[in-house]
Design a protein around this motif. Structure first.
Motif, mmCIF file in Angstrom:
data_model
loop_
_atom_site.group_PDB
_atom_site.id
_atom_site.type_symbol
_atom_site.label_atom_id
_atom_site.label_comp_id
_atom_site.label_asym_id
_atom_site.label_seq_id
_atom_site.Cartn_x
_atom_site.Cartn_y
_atom_site.Cartn_z
ATOM 1 N N VAL A 285 5.944 -7.908 -1.737
ATOM 2 C CA VAL A 285 6.065 -6.451 -1.759
ATOM 3 C C VAL A 285 5.769 -5.977 -3.175
ATOM 4 O O VAL A 285 6.382 -6.455 -4.141
ATOM 5 C CB VAL A 285 7.483 -6.014 -1.328
ATOM 6 C CG1 VAL A 285 7.643 -4.503 -1.475
ATOM 7 C CG2 VAL A 285 7.750 -6.450 0.108
ATOM 8 N N THR A 286 4.834 -5.041 -3.310
ATOM 9 C CA THR A 286 4.463 -4.545 -4.628
ATOM 10 C C THR A 286 5.014 -3.155 -4.918
ATOM 11 O O THR A 286 5.085 -2.748 -6.078
ATOM 12 C CB THR A 286 2.936 -4.518 -4.777
ATOM 13 O OG1 THR A 286 2.362 -3.729 -3.725
ATOM 14 C CG2 THR A 286 2.357 -5.930 -4.696
ATOM 15 N N ASP A 287 5.386 -2.404 -3.887
ATOM 16 C CA ASP A 287 5.964 -1.079 -4.085
ATOM 17 C C ASP A 287 7.468 -1.178 -4.314
ATOM 18 O O ASP A 287 8.121 -2.133 -3.886
ATOM 19 C CB ASP A 287 5.715 -0.190 -2.861
ATOM 20 C CG ASP A 287 4.246 0.083 -2.629
ATOM 21 O OD1 ASP A 287 3.501 0.163 -3.620
ATOM 22 O OD2 ASP A 287 3.844 0.207 -1.460
ATOM 23 N N ARG B 106 12.913 -5.880 -4.693
ATOM 24 C CA ARG B 106 11.726 -6.114 -3.854
ATOM 25 C C ARG B 106 11.270 -7.570 -3.870
ATOM 26 O O ARG B 106 10.550 -8.018 -2.961
ATOM 27 C CB ARG B 106 10.590 -5.202 -4.297
ATOM 28 C CG ARG B 106 10.043 -5.490 -5.690
ATOM 29 C CD ARG B 106 9.026 -4.451 -6.106
ATOM 30 N NE ARG B 106 8.543 -4.682 -7.465
ATOM 31 C CZ ARG B 106 7.798 -3.822 -8.151
ATOM 32 N NH1 ARG B 106 7.470 -2.664 -7.600
ATOM 33 N NH2 ARG B 106 7.391 -4.096 -9.364
ATOM 34 N N SER B 107 11.672 -8.329 -4.896
ATOM 35 C CA SER B 107 11.268 -9.739 -4.947
ATOM 36 C C SER B 107 11.870 -10.558 -3.818
ATOM 37 O O SER B 107 11.420 -11.663 -3.531
ATOM 38 C CB SER B 107 11.664 -10.355 -6.297
ATOM 39 O OG SER B 107 13.074 -10.452 -6.416
ATOM 40 N N ALA B 108 12.891 -10.013 -3.162
ATOM 41 C CA ALA B 108 13.547 -10.723 -2.065
ATOM 42 C C ALA B 108 12.885 -10.440 -0.719
ATOM 43 O O ALA B 108 13.324 -10.973 0.304
ATOM 44 C CB ALA B 108 15.023 -10.338 -1.995
ATOM 45 N N TYR B 109 11.813 -9.633 -0.687
ATOM 46 C CA TYR B 109 11.212 -9.216 0.571
ATOM 47 C C TYR B 109 9.736 -9.629 0.622
ATOM 48 O O TYR B 109 9.071 -9.786 -0.414
ATOM 49 C CB TYR B 109 11.325 -7.704 0.752
ATOM 50 C CG TYR B 109 12.755 -7.236 0.903
ATOM 51 C CD1 TYR B 109 13.338 -7.109 2.164
ATOM 52 C CD2 TYR B 109 13.536 -6.953 -0.204
ATOM 53 C CE1 TYR B 109 14.646 -6.700 2.305
ATOM 54 C CE2 TYR B 109 14.857 -6.550 -0.072
ATOM 55 C CZ TYR B 109 15.401 -6.420 1.188
ATOM 56 O OH TYR B 109 16.705 -6.022 1.322
ATOM 57 N N ARG C 285 -4.658 -10.083 1.906
ATOM 58 C CA ARG C 285 -4.396 -8.681 1.592
ATOM 59 C C ARG C 285 -5.286 -7.723 2.377
ATOM 60 O O ARG C 285 -4.943 -6.558 2.559
ATOM 61 C CB ARG C 285 -4.560 -8.437 0.094
ATOM 62 C CG ARG C 285 -5.950 -8.681 -0.442
ATOM 63 C CD ARG C 285 -6.031 -8.418 -1.930
ATOM 64 N NE ARG C 285 -5.727 -7.036 -2.256
ATOM 65 C CZ ARG C 285 -5.904 -6.502 -3.462
ATOM 66 N NH1 ARG C 285 -6.359 -7.249 -4.449
ATOM 67 N NH2 ARG C 285 -5.633 -5.239 -3.678
ATOM 68 N N TYR C 286 -6.446 -8.199 2.841
ATOM 69 C CA TYR C 286 -7.344 -7.328 3.599
ATOM 70 C C TYR C 286 -7.125 -7.432 5.109
ATOM 71 O O TYR C 286 -7.806 -6.761 5.889
ATOM 72 C CB TYR C 286 -8.799 -7.642 3.264
ATOM 73 C CG TYR C 286 -9.116 -7.428 1.801
ATOM 74 C CD1 TYR C 286 -8.958 -6.172 1.222
ATOM 75 C CD2 TYR C 286 -9.549 -8.478 1.000
ATOM 76 C CE1 TYR C 286 -9.238 -5.977 -0.129
ATOM 77 C CE2 TYR C 286 -9.826 -8.287 -0.342
ATOM 78 C CZ TYR C 286 -9.664 -7.030 -0.900
ATOM 79 O OH TYR C 286 -9.925 -6.833 -2.229
ATOM 80 N N ASN C 287 -6.186 -8.249 5.506
ATOM 81 C CA ASN C 287 -5.875 -8.440 6.919
ATOM 82 C C ASN C 287 -4.950 -7.305 7.386
ATOM 83 O O ASN C 287 -3.808 -7.514 7.773
ATOM 84 C CB ASN C 287 -5.221 -9.811 7.107
ATOM 85 C CG ASN C 287 -4.798 -10.093 8.529
ATOM 86 O OD1 ASN C 287 -5.362 -9.564 9.482
ATOM 87 N ND2 ASN C 287 -3.778 -10.929 8.676
ATOM 88 N N ILE C 288 -5.466 -6.089 7.355
ATOM 89 C CA ILE C 288 -4.649 -4.916 7.650
ATOM 90 C C ILE C 288 -4.525 -4.709 9.153
ATOM 91 O O ILE C 288 -5.404 -5.095 9.936
ATOM 92 C CB ILE C 288 -5.227 -3.644 6.995
ATOM 93 C CG1 ILE C 288 -6.636 -3.356 7.513
ATOM 94 C CG2 ILE C 288 -5.229 -3.785 5.474
ATOM 95 C CD1 ILE C 288 -7.216 -2.042 7.001
ATOM 96 N N LYS C 289 -3.417 -4.094 9.536
ATOM 97 C CA LYS C 289 -3.177 -3.765 10.936
ATOM 98 C C LYS C 289 -3.621 -2.328 11.177
ATOM 99 O O LYS C 289 -3.165 -1.405 10.495
ATOM 100 C CB LYS C 289 -1.697 -3.926 11.271
ATOM 101 C CG LYS C 289 -1.369 -3.780 12.749
ATOM 102 C CD LYS C 289 0.109 -4.079 12.998
ATOM 103 C CE LYS C 289 0.452 -4.000 14.475
ATOM 104 N NZ LYS C 289 1.889 -4.311 14.717
ATOM 105 N N LEU C 290 -4.509 -2.132 12.145
ATOM 106 C CA LEU C 290 -5.075 -0.805 12.401
ATOM 107 C C LEU C 290 -4.144 -0.033 13.328
ATOM 108 O O LEU C 290 -4.140 -0.240 14.536
ATOM 109 C CB LEU C 290 -6.466 -0.937 13.019
ATOM 110 C CG LEU C 290 -7.458 -1.796 12.231
ATOM 111 C CD1 LEU C 290 -8.833 -1.761 12.892
ATOM 112 C CD2 LEU C 290 -7.550 -1.352 10.784
ATOM 113 N N THR C 291 -3.375 0.872 12.748
ATOM 114 C CA THR C 291 -2.361 1.618 13.485
ATOM 115 C C THR C 291 -2.638 3.109 13.485
ATOM 116 O O THR C 291 -2.357 3.795 14.464
ATOM 117 C CB THR C 291 -0.967 1.356 12.887
ATOM 118 O OG1 THR C 291 -0.717 -0.056 12.890
ATOM 119 C CG2 THR C 291 0.120 2.039 13.692
ATOM 120 N N THR C 292 -3.190 3.639 12.394
ATOM 121 C CA THR C 292 -3.428 5.070 12.242
ATOM 122 C C THR C 292 -4.907 5.337 11.968
ATOM 123 O O THR C 292 -5.658 4.412 11.615
ATOM 124 C CB THR C 292 -2.602 5.632 11.069
ATOM 125 O OG1 THR C 292 -3.111 5.070 9.834
ATOM 126 C CG2 THR C 292 -1.118 5.271 11.221
#
Length: 231
Positions: A135-137, A153-156, A204-211
């Motif tokens: 998680v980067t945010d 966030r380092s735990a997620y 990182r480019y393996n995005i899920k197309l939801t919107t």
């Protein structure tokens, strides 16, 4: 080496995507999303047996597309269940013991082929291979009354598919538990049966197309050449 299988659940309604066409059948640069996802596995450097649990509302669209475009592919088409959990459990009837079986979201068509092949290789040693990303945010928890507080966030980790399992492990897990909304993916089902997960690096480019915004990003990734969906 274990034989390789993949289950591609394709039964979601895709309401967040908008429009009259389910997201699996919406075209991404002229090709339905489901076809792009299927091609990922059919073009790997080894044979992958494909099982697609699909809802009746989408099945007609898919078979019409294949007929119209002379698409002849070797796979098993199964009527999906009430939920993704039930669809995967039904699809496992067509997967033998002693093989490696991936379960991959139908709306993740941009997974890298070398990376995907590497997940199957990892499953030669590990019975439950799960790709994750850090998680980067910044993150916060929010209580029911609206009070928020920061978390470490380092735990997620963000969890992706395909997740690859020894088929006998996945079948035993699905056969030993009842459906629960807590089972958001196959890893959670397997973990509930006591099998440890092997977490590996995601794509990182393996995005899920939801919107619609996800579709726009996918088009940009394809047009730029950043992602390559064939070897």
């Amino acid at each position: 080496m274990r034989e390789r299988y993949v289950i591609i659940p394709a039964g979601g309604s895709g309401r967040r995507m908008g429009g009259d066409i389910p997201k699996q059948m919406q075209e991404l640069r002229g090709v339905p999303v489901l076809k792009r996802t299927l091609d990922l596995f059919l073009n790997l450097p080894f044979e992958v047996h494909v099982v697609i649990p699909i809802n009746d509302s989408i099945k007609g669209m898919w078979t019409d597309y294949c007929r119209k475009h002379n698409v002849y592919l070797k796979y098993v088409l199964v009527t999906g269940g009430m939920t993704r959990f039930h669809s995967v459990r039904k699809a496992l009837r067509y997967v033998p013991d002693g093989v490696s079986v991936a379960v991959h979201d139908a709306v993740r068509p941009l997974a890298g082929p070398e990376w995907t092949a590497g997940l199957y290789e990892a499953a030669e040693e590990h019975p439950a291979v799960v790709p994750v990303l850090p998680v980067t945010d910044s993150m916060r928890t929010v209580s029911p009354d609206g009070v928020s507080s920061p978390v470490d966030r380092s735990a997620y980790r963000y969890v992706q598919t395909p997740q690859v399992f020894h088929s006998e492990v996945l079948r035993k897990a699905y056969g030993s538990v009842a459906y629960s909304p807590a089972f958001t993916d196959d890893a959670s089902v397997v973990e509930s049966s006591g099998v440890p997960l092997y977490l590996c690096e995601g794509d990182r480019y393996n995005i899920k197309l939801t919107t619609p915004e996800d579709m726009a990003l996918a088009r940009a990734l394809i047009d730029s050449g950043i992602v390559r969906t064939t070897l």
